[in-house]
Design a protein around this motif. Structure first.
Motif, mmCIF file in Angstrom:
data_model
loop_
_atom_site.group_PDB
_atom_site.id
_atom_site.type_symbol
_atom_site.label_atom_id
_atom_site.label_comp_id
_atom_site.label_asym_id
_atom_site.label_seq_id
_atom_site.Cartn_x
_atom_site.Cartn_y
_atom_site.Cartn_z
ATOM 1 N N GLY A 115 12.807 -1.365 -1.591
ATOM 2 C CA GLY A 115 13.165 0.042 -1.673
ATOM 3 C C GLY A 115 12.754 0.882 -0.487
ATOM 4 O O GLY A 115 12.906 2.100 -0.507
ATOM 5 N N THR A 116 12.201 0.279 0.556
ATOM 6 C CA THR A 116 11.675 1.057 1.677
ATOM 7 C C THR A 116 12.345 0.696 2.989
ATOM 8 O O THR A 116 11.791 0.990 4.045
ATOM 9 C CB THR A 116 10.162 0.823 1.809
ATOM 10 O OG1 THR A 116 9.934 -0.569 2.051
ATOM 11 C CG2 THR A 116 9.429 1.243 0.556
ATOM 12 N N VAL A 117 13.498 0.084 2.935
ATOM 13 C CA VAL A 117 14.135 -0.387 4.164
ATOM 14 C C VAL A 117 14.398 0.776 5.113
ATOM 15 O O VAL A 117 14.018 0.741 6.298
ATOM 16 C CB VAL A 117 15.436 -1.137 3.840
ATOM 17 C CG1 VAL A 117 16.171 -1.498 5.125
ATOM 18 C CG2 VAL A 117 15.143 -2.389 3.029
ATOM 19 N N ILE B 81 1.069 8.961 6.356
ATOM 20 C CA ILE B 81 1.236 10.198 5.586
ATOM 21 C C ILE B 81 2.707 10.598 5.503
ATOM 22 O O ILE B 81 3.231 10.893 4.415
ATOM 23 C CB ILE B 81 0.380 11.325 6.204
ATOM 24 C CG1 ILE B 81 -1.106 11.062 5.938
ATOM 25 C CG2 ILE B 81 0.787 12.678 5.627
ATOM 26 C CD1 ILE B 81 -2.027 12.089 6.558
ATOM 27 N N LEU B 82 3.399 10.628 6.616
ATOM 28 C CA LEU B 82 4.805 11.053 6.596
ATOM 29 C C LEU B 82 5.687 10.072 5.832
ATOM 30 O O LEU B 82 6.522 10.513 5.016
ATOM 31 C CB LEU B 82 5.315 11.239 8.029
ATOM 32 C CG LEU B 82 4.793 12.465 8.781
ATOM 33 C CD1 LEU B 82 5.497 12.589 10.133
ATOM 34 C CD2 LEU B 82 4.995 13.737 7.969
ATOM 35 N N PRO B 83 5.585 8.749 6.032
ATOM 36 C CA PRO B 83 6.378 7.848 5.189
ATOM 37 C C PRO B 83 6.073 8.005 3.706
ATOM 38 O O PRO B 83 6.992 7.949 2.871
ATOM 39 C CB PRO B 83 5.975 6.452 5.697
ATOM 40 C CG PRO B 83 5.527 6.671 7.091
ATOM 41 C CD PRO B 83 4.876 8.014 7.094
ATOM 42 N N ALA B 84 4.800 8.208 3.360
ATOM 43 C CA ALA B 84 4.452 8.377 1.952
ATOM 44 C C ALA B 84 5.027 9.674 1.390
ATOM 45 O O ALA B 84 5.540 9.707 0.263
ATOM 46 C CB ALA B 84 2.930 8.354 1.786
ATOM 47 N N VAL C 21 0.833 -1.206 0.000
ATOM 48 C CA VAL C 21 0.000 0.000 0.000
ATOM 49 C C VAL C 21 0.865 1.252 0.000
ATOM 50 O O VAL C 21 0.651 2.178 -0.803
ATOM 51 C CB VAL C 21 -0.954 -0.006 1.209
ATOM 52 C CG1 VAL C 21 -1.676 1.331 1.325
ATOM 53 C CG2 VAL C 21 -1.954 -1.144 1.089
ATOM 54 N N LEU C 22 1.867 1.280 0.887
ATOM 55 C CA LEU C 22 2.709 2.477 1.015
ATOM 56 C C LEU C 22 3.457 2.773 -0.280
ATOM 57 O O LEU C 22 3.334 3.859 -0.862
ATOM 58 C CB LEU C 22 3.694 2.300 2.168
ATOM 59 C CG LEU C 22 4.755 3.399 2.320
ATOM 60 C CD1 LEU C 22 4.102 4.724 2.672
ATOM 61 C CD2 LEU C 22 5.789 3.006 3.367
ATOM 62 N N VAL C 23 4.233 1.813 -0.757
ATOM 63 C CA VAL C 23 5.085 2.060 -1.915
ATOM 64 C C VAL C 23 4.294 1.983 -3.212
ATOM 65 O O VAL C 23 4.586 2.697 -4.168
ATOM 66 C CB VAL C 23 6.266 1.078 -1.924
ATOM 67 C CG1 VAL C 23 7.267 1.449 -3.002
ATOM 68 C CG2 VAL C 23 6.944 1.059 -0.572
ATOM 69 N N GLY C 24 3.287 1.095 -3.265
ATOM 70 C CA GLY C 24 2.495 1.001 -4.486
ATOM 71 C C GLY C 24 1.781 2.306 -4.800
ATOM 72 O O GLY C 24 1.830 2.799 -5.932
ATOM 73 N N GLY D 299 2.400 1.776 12.358
ATOM 74 C CA GLY D 299 1.464 1.792 11.245
ATOM 75 C C GLY D 299 0.049 2.110 11.666
ATOM 76 O O GLY D 299 -0.786 2.474 10.837
ATOM 77 N N HIS D 300 -0.240 1.989 12.963
ATOM 78 C CA HIS D 300 -1.549 2.332 13.503
ATOM 79 C C HIS D 300 -1.409 2.525 14.998
ATOM 80 O O HIS D 300 -0.397 2.139 15.603
ATOM 81 C CB HIS D 300 -2.589 1.243 13.191
ATOM 82 C CG HIS D 300 -2.249 -0.104 13.770
ATOM 83 N ND1 HIS D 300 -2.594 -0.486 15.041
ATOM 84 C CD2 HIS D 300 -1.567 -1.155 13.240
ATOM 85 C CE1 HIS D 300 -2.165 -1.701 15.272
ATOM 86 N NE2 HIS D 300 -1.524 -2.139 14.198
ATOM 87 N N SER D 301 -2.418 3.097 15.608
ATOM 88 C CA SER D 301 -2.397 3.348 17.044
ATOM 89 C C SER D 301 -2.520 2.032 17.814
ATOM 90 O O SER D 301 -3.078 1.051 17.314
ATOM 91 C CB SER D 301 -3.548 4.277 17.444
ATOM 92 O OG SER D 301 -3.425 5.527 16.768
#
Length: 329
Positions: free
Chosen positions: A266-268, A195-198, A106-109, A173-175
Motif C-alpha cells: 500500500g505504500t508504492v 515524518i512527511l511520508p507518515a 515501521v512507516l505503515v505499521g 530514509g536517513h541522511s
C-alpha cells in the motif's frame, strides 16, 4: 472447531493458487531482463546478442520449459531461496527484502495503528453524539478527507514543507552521513525523514475507520439490548462502551487485520514520491528493470500477507462472535 478447519483449508488452497499465479505473471510480461540490462549499459547503441547471452548466464535466467521452471520454483520456495536479484546483482533477493522490509513495517505499521485508534475513537464518539455539531463535523470532514488521493497529499506536503520551507528532507530514509545503527542519532534522523511520508498516510488513514465505526455503533445503539441497559438505569458511559462500542468494533477489528495484510503493497506511490527505502520503492524498481526474482518475491510477500490477514480476521471473528462458529456447524 469445524469453522477454523474450514478457514485453514481455504487458506491453503488460496495460497497455492496465489503462488501459481505469482509464478506465471512475470513470465507472461513482454521483454527480456537480460536485454533490458544490456540496453541500459549500452544506451541507444546496438545490442550484441552475445552480450545478452552472457548476461543471461550470469543472472541465471532459466531457459527450460515452463513446467520445469514451475517445479524448480516450488522447490526453491520450500527452501526459502528466491534467487539472485537481476537489478542488484550479486545480492540475493532475500537480502534486498530484509533491507527494505523494516522501513515499510515501521512507516505503515505505526500509521495504520494510529489511524485505526483515532478513527475508532472518533467514530464511536460521533455515533454516541449523533446529530450534534461534533458528529456533523467529524462525519463530513472524514468523508471529504477520505476522498483525497494520499499520493496527492504526499506531493502537497513535499512541496510545502520540503521544497518551499526546507523544514524536512525531500528524499531518503536517513541522511547520507548517518550510519544505519541502533543509536539515538540514527533513530532520530530516521524519524525526521519519515515524518512527511507518515503524515501523507495519516491524513486519510482514520477516515474509513471513522465512518465504519460510526455506522456500526449507530446500529448497535438501536438494538434491544441497549434499550434494556438504559431501562435498567446503567450509566451512559457503560452503555456506550460495554454495549455499543463492544459490538460495533467487531467489523473494524477484522478490517484492521485486512489493512495490516496490505501493509506491504500500500505504500508504492508514497515511498516512490519520497524516495523512501521501503518495499514499495523496491517493487517499482523491480518492475521497471524486469527483475523477475525480486518481483516474484515481493508479490508473494504481499499476497501471503493479505491471505494471512484474512485468516487472522476469520479467526478473530470466530473468537469474538460465537454466532459465526454456530453458522459453520
Amino acid at each position: 472447531m469445524r469453522y477454523f478447519l474450514r478457514r485453514t483449508a481455504f487458506f491453503v488452497i488460496t495460497l497455492w493458487a496465489a503462488v501459481t499465479v505469482n509464478f506465471l505473471i512475470p513470465r507472461l510480461q513482454p521483454g527480456d531482463p537480460a536485454e533490458a540490462i544490456v540496453g541500459q549499459l549500452t544506451g541507444q547503441g546496438p545490442v550484441d546478442p552475445d552480450q545478452i547471452r552472457a548476461v543471461r548466464l550470469m543472472l541465471g535466467v532459466p531457459d527450460t520449459s515452463l513446467l520445469s521452471q514451475y517445479w524448480d520454483y516450488l522447490g526453491s520456495l520450500l527452501r526459502g531461496d528466491f534467487g539472485i536479484s537481476y537489478t542488484y546483482f550479486p545480492y540475493p533477493v532475500t537480502h534486498m527484502i530484509s533491507e527494505a522490509l523494516p522501513w515499510t513495517l515501521v512507516l505503515v505499521g505505526v500509521t495504520q495503528i494510529i489511524g485505526f485508534a483515532v478513527g475508532t475513537v472518533l467514530g464511536a464518539f460521533a455515533a454516541w453524539r449523533r446529530n450534534s455539531r461534533f458528529d456533523s463535523f467529524v462525519t463530513l470532514g472524514s468523508q471529504f478527507v477520505g476522498s483525497l488521493p494520499f499520493f496527492w497529499i504526499a506531493l502537497l506536503l513535499l512541496y510545502l514543507f520540503a521544497f518551499t520551507t526546507n523544514w524536512f528532507p525531500t528524499a531518503g530514509g536517513h541522511s547520507v552521513d548517518v550510519t544505519p545503527t541502533w543509536s539515538w542519532a540514527f533513530v532520530g534522523d530516521a524519524i525526521y525523514h519519515g515524518i512527511l511520508p507518515a503524515l501523507s498516510i495519516l491524513v486519510t488513514a482514520p477516515a474509513g475507520w471513522i465512518i465504519g465505526m460510526r455506522n456500526n455503533m449507530v446500529a448497535s445503539v438501536g438494538e434491544d439490548y441497549t434499550r434494556l441497559a438504559r431501562a435498567k438505569g446503567l450509566k451512559t458511559r457503560r452503555i456506550a462502551l460495554a454495549y455499543g462500542a463492544r459490538v460495533a468494533v467487531l467489523p473494524n477489528v477484522t478490517g484492521f487485520a485486512l489493512a495490516l495484510g496490505g501493509i506491504l503493497g500500500g505504500t508504492v506511490l508514497v515511498e516512490t514520491i519520497f524516495d523512501y527505502p521501503g518495499l514499495g520503492r523496491l517493487l517499482m524498481e523491480a518492475v521497471g528493470a524486469r527483475d523477475y526474482p525480486l518481483m516474484q518475491a515481493l508479490f508473494l510477500f504481499i499476497t501471503v500477507g493479505v491471505l494471512l490477514a484474512n485468516l487472522l480476521a476469520d479467526f478473530l471473528l470466530g473468537v469474538l462472535d460465537p454466532r459465526v462458529r454456530k453458522e459453520a456447524t
